[in-house]
Design a protein around this motif. Structure first.
Motif, PDB file in Angstrom:
ATOM      1  N   ASP A 185       0.863  -1.252   0.101  1.00 25.01           N
ATOM      2  CA  ASP A 185      -0.183  -0.147   0.026  1.00 25.01           C
ATOM      3  C   ASP A 185       0.851   1.029  -0.099  1.00 25.01           C
ATOM      4  O   ASP A 185       1.498   1.573   1.009  1.00 25.01           O
ATOM      5  CB  ASP A 185      -0.985  -0.086   1.110  1.00 25.01           C
ATOM      6  CG  ASP A 185      -2.201   0.917   1.336  1.00 25.01           C
ATOM      7  OD1 ASP A 185      -1.678   2.010   0.513  1.00 25.01           O
ATOM      8  OD2 ASP A 185      -3.127   0.763   1.634  1.00 25.01           O
ATOM      9  N   PRO A 186       0.918   2.298  -1.092  1.00 27.93           N
ATOM     10  CA  PRO A 186       1.646   3.221  -1.170  1.00 27.93           C
ATOM     11  C   PRO A 186       1.562   4.478  -0.119  1.00 27.93           C
ATOM     12  O   PRO A 186       2.545   5.121   0.236  1.00 27.93           O
ATOM     13  CB  PRO A 186       1.708   3.848  -2.503  1.00 27.93           C
ATOM     14  CG  PRO A 186       0.104   3.289  -3.010  1.00 27.93           C
ATOM     15  CD  PRO A 186       0.003   2.100  -2.184  1.00 27.93           C
ATOM     16  N   ASP A 187       0.323   4.791   0.350  1.00 21.26           N
ATOM     17  CA  ASP A 187      -0.036   5.578   1.406  1.00 21.26           C
ATOM     18  C   ASP A 187      -0.704   5.156   2.570  1.00 21.26           C
ATOM     19  O   ASP A 187      -1.496   6.048   3.215  1.00 21.26           O
ATOM     20  CB  ASP A 187      -0.532   6.606   0.755  1.00 21.26           C
ATOM     21  CG  ASP A 187      -1.933   6.419   0.093  1.00 21.26           C
ATOM     22  OD1 ASP A 187      -2.341   5.052  -0.029  1.00 21.26           O
ATOM     23  OD2 ASP A 187      -2.455   7.208  -0.558  1.00 21.26           O
ATOM     24  N   GLY A 188      -0.608   3.738   3.045  1.00 22.66           N
ATOM     25  CA  GLY A 188      -1.477   3.454   4.388  1.00 22.66           C
ATOM     26  C   GLY A 188      -2.755   2.835   3.931  1.00 22.66           C
ATOM     27  O   GLY A 188      -3.344   3.338   2.747  1.00 22.66           O
ATOM     28  N   PRO A 189      -3.319   2.327   4.697  1.00 22.20           N
ATOM     29  CA  PRO A 189      -4.566   1.712   4.475  1.00 22.20           C
ATOM     30  C   PRO A 189      -5.858   2.791   4.466  1.00 22.20           C
ATOM     31  O   PRO A 189      -6.824   2.554   3.757  1.00 22.20           O
ATOM     32  CB  PRO A 189      -5.230   0.939   5.889  1.00 22.20           C
ATOM     33  CG  PRO A 189      -3.928   1.212   6.804  1.00 22.20           C
ATOM     34  CD  PRO A 189      -2.807   1.898   6.170  1.00 22.20           C
TER      35      PRO A 189
END
Length: 540
Positions: free
Chosen positions: A369-373
């Motif tokens: 995940d590139p920017d968190g959930p």
């Protein structure tokens, strides 16, 4: 048959209460409300269909979505044309409830050796024009399929056929080029036409079936009269009017107004649910064969990673789709061979709904995940190509929402049927969501046509370009096998390997249904929801 449900157009209580389930419940409520608001308004409108002649006043009126593309069922590439074949024509063999071929025009089919089949014809079978069926008609029908100049979607099933000849007036011999255990099933969909009269079938079809062609008004209605000399007994009704009503809401209106008697598998689940709950119609159900799935392009550089395919499979909430979108008019699917088929293998890998497992697989495959959930950026993006029906679009939206939960962005694109299948044939897709309809999956030879590496279009239906040398080897053995036991052994092994590779991600098998006026008698369904069942229906 399942019991009628005492359901109402409201959100159901209970369940896990997650956001997706709430959305699906709300969607079901909204569509149910919308359909019946439209129905209430449309009840004020007068029917614009012209009245039937007096002699047809007691015919059964059958609502269907579409017009046939042709009156000649040998050219059938659509369901409406195939239905004409079921009603007007007969074949050498038909399908039993166990999905095995059974006698129809042929009293029996002998198999004296691996390369020969001998059909012994019924005596006294009459065509609608009054002449008796003979071996000449059968040979003429099949000789056309061997003619390189003749175009028919059924020709692919006869590549193993070397020749066909009449031994006498009631006996026909088929000679194969090589052993082909699925050959009897290839005889099922082929309507026998009168010797030398092929061209007439496009405008004035003449067969040996339970109904005679009367007239056809394009995009309006097809009228068939009962054939009292039908070899299995005269129909219980005097005829059928197949009425074309493209809009789901209008078909529901016609049923409520009692201007339509019956429809088979031709209504949206929401309207089936609503009309049954109101008590306007009776609904009979039976397990069906139609198969909905996600087709995967196995040449795509990302999708060729099995971990990604598995992540998609685990992310889809089939149970919610079946319950809230399909209104329980479906059952969870295992694969291309239906559970009611004699070659079905139950011990295969299957997906359950597990979004945590899906995200773990994506992490393992390197798509973190590139920017968190809680961030807006997806791990991956794919395009899903679908058809234009409302049911298909709703299902695609549900799948889109499911995949978004695990970080996969899905661009859903809807196309007319011809455009969609042209893209699938070319392999111009990443993911697709079509359906296989009942007749196509009757014999496990469909596994060869879909998953053998030599069956890439136009040779077959391997649109996803799937290849597995062991699957090819097993399919080659199964194709040449003659006994059912040997065929089942090898097809079972194929089903296990294909399920593990996941070139198809199964979603559901249809539950067939008849919606009818409560006064009708003799309603019944078989697994292929064959329109031939209409010959046993009568008004009470």
């Amino acid at each position: 048959m399942t019991r009628r449900r005492n359901a109402k157009c409201k959100m159901q209580k209970g369940g896990r209460g997650d956001e997706k389930t709430h959305r699906l419940r709300t969607a079901g409520f909204a569509f149910c409300t919308l359909h019946f608001a439209l129905l209430a308004a449309l009840l004020l409108a007068a029917s614009c269909s012209r009245p039937a002649p007096a002699r047809e006043a007691n015919y059964l009126i059958v609502a269907q979505r579409t017009s046939p593309n042709s009156l000649d069922p040998r050219l059938a590439s659509d369901e409406a044309t195939a239905r004409i074949g079921q009603l007007v024509f007969s074949a050498l063999l038909s399908i039993g409830d166990d999905l095995r071929p059974k006698p129809q025009l042929a009293e029996r089919l002998d198999n004296p050796d691996a390369l020969h089949y001998i059909a012994h014809l019924r005596r006294g079978v009459m065509f609608h024009d009054g002449h008796e069926l003979t071996a000449r008609d059968v040979v003429y029908t099949y000789a056309m399929l061997l003619d390189p100049a003749y175009i028919s979607p059924y020709k692919g099933g006869f590549t193993a056929l070397q020749s066909v000849r009449a031994i006498d007036d009631a006996t026909v011999e088929f000679t194969l080029k090589a052993p082909f255990g699925a050959f009897p099933m290839q005889l099922v969909p082929i309507p026998i036409v009168p010797d030398g009269r092929s061209d007439e079938m496009k405008t004035n079809p003449i067969g040996t079936g339970p109904y005679k062609f009367v007239r056809y008004a394009v995009d309006d209605q097809l009228v068939l009269a009962a054939f009292d000399s039908y070899f299995e007994g005269a129909p219980a009704n005097r005829g059928l009017i197949l009425k074309v009503i493209p809009d789901d809401t209008m078909r529901g209106l016609e049923l409520r107004k009692k201007s339509v008697d019956i429809t088979i598998n031709d209504m949206s689940p929401d309207i089936v649910h609503g009309l049954e709950a109101r008590g306007d119609v009776i609904v009979e159900r039976a397990p069906g064969l139609d198969f909905s799935y996600i087709g995967v392009n196995m040449q795509d550089p990302v999708l060729k990673d099995r971990r990604v395919r598995y992540a998609i499979g685990y992310a889809i909430n089939r149970e919610a789709i079946i319950k809230y979108l399909r209104r329980d008019l479906a059952l969870p699917a295992f694969g291309l061979v239906p559970p009611s088929g004699w070659a079905f293998e139950p011990d295969v890998f299957t997906f359950n709904y597990d979004s945590s497992r899906a995200t773990a697989l994506l992490d393992e495959a390197g798509y973190t995940d590139p920017d968190g959930p809680n961030g807006p950026l997806p791990r991956l993006s794919f395009t899903l190509k679908i058809g234009t029906s409302e049911e298909t679009r709703l299902q695609a939206t549900a799948i889109q929402q499911d995949l978004a939960k695990v970080g996969i962005a899905l661009d859903v694109r809807s196309y007319e049927t011809a455009t969609l299948f042209a893209d699938l044939v070319r392999g111009d897709f990443q993911l697709s969501n079509p359906q296989w309809v009942g007749g196509a999956v009757l014999d496990p030879d469909i596994l060869r046509r879909v998953f053998h590496s030599t069956q890439v279009p136009p040779a077959g239906f391997n649109r996803g370009r799937y290849t597995n040398p062991e699957v090819d080897r097993l399919l080659d053995i199964a194709t040449a096998a003659v006994s059912e036991a040997d065929r089942k052994k090898y097809y079972s092994a194929v089903q296990k390997l294909v399920a593990e590779d996941a070139p198809y991600i199964p979603i559901w098998n249809r539950v067939n249904y008849i919606m009818a006026q409560p006064t009708l008698k003799g309603l019944h369904l078989n697994p292929i929801s064959d329109f031939l069942a209409l010959k046993d229906v009568k008004k009470g």
